[in-house]
Design an enzyme around this catalytic site. Structure first.
Site, PDB file in Angstrom:
ATOM      1  CG  ASP A  75      31.526   7.059   0.736  1.00  0.00           C
ATOM      2  OD1 ASP A  75      31.954   7.675  -0.098  1.00  0.00           O
ATOM      3  OD2 ASP A  75      31.217   7.444   1.991  1.00  0.00           O
TER       4      ASP A  75
ATOM      5  CE  LYS B 152      32.208   1.503   2.401  1.00  0.00           C
ATOM      6  NZ  LYS B 152      30.661   2.197   2.485  1.00  0.00           N
TER       7      LYS B 152
END
Ligand code: SF4
Length: 208
Positions: A138, A120
């Site tokens: 997220d 991420k």
């Protein structure tokens, strides 16, 4: 994605959030990478509170590489997991200084080799820098994507794939920011504000 009108969704998001940008404060590649590492499982607001002092004390990778862990801990104490993150950002700064001559690595592989940098975080950096299209997932992106029916999986990497397949790569960056903005302001984790949500007529999870 099943029934959601993607064009309509994009139109509404673009009207609601005409300037989809990161809410982290950064001025250069060094500040971008360090801020994004600090933002894992922490709000951007808290990160923005500590980074002015951090970047004043350690203005680049080289300086941060020489920092003492306890001094960094004292500066970033307000951030979740500050002890681990202090070690990680110093180790990352050392790695970048020694292996990349103090310059931000620009491939996913090189980014993910840095301490504290997972998929991420690397995706956020690649996307923000415009190096390659990416769709970082997220907690907000995960939750809102699922509520809107953009993805069905309970796994983040699968949600990433489902949404990426549904939209053209040129939209991934904006869509990522729109979903974060909407998750923070309206489609909140515990109490989504469905009655005042601009998407409530089209959202399969609407409570209103
Ligand atoms: S209608 Fe409710 S569940 Fe759907 S996006 Fe809006 S706030 Fe979230």
């Amino acid at each position: 994605m099943k029934s959601l009108d993607k064009k309509k969704l994009i139109k509404i998001f673009a009207e609601l959030y005409p300037d989809p940008q990161s809410e982290l404060n950064f001025k250069n590649d060094y500040q971008l990478l360090i801020s994004v590492i600090l933002s894992a499982q922490c709000t951007d607001k808290k990160v923005n509170q500590v980074t002015p002092t951090l970047f004043k004390s350690y203005p680049n990778f080289k300086q941060l590489a020489l920092a003492k862990v306890n001094e960094v801990e004292n500066i970033i104490r307000a951030v979740n997991y500050y002890k681990t993150k202090s070690k990680n950002i110093i180790a990352t700064a050392k790695h970048v200084t020694e292996e990349h001559r103090g310059k931000l690595p620009v491939t996913r592989q090189a980014l993910e080799a840095l301490p504290g940098v997972g998929r991420k975080t690397a995706s956020v950096v690649l996307s923000e820098k415009g190096i390659e299209p990416a769709f970082p997932v997220d907690t907000h992106v995960f939750r809102v994507s699922k509520r809107l029916g953009l993805a069905e999986s309970d796994k983040r990497d699968k949600v990433e794939e489902e949404v990426k397949q549904a939209f053209t790569p040129s939209l991934w960056r904006e869509l990522h920011h729109w979903l974060i903005f909407h998750g923070r302001r309206v489609c909140k984790a515990n109490r989504p504000l469905c009655s005042s949500c601009a998407l409530n007529k089209m959202c399969p999870s609407s409570l209103s």
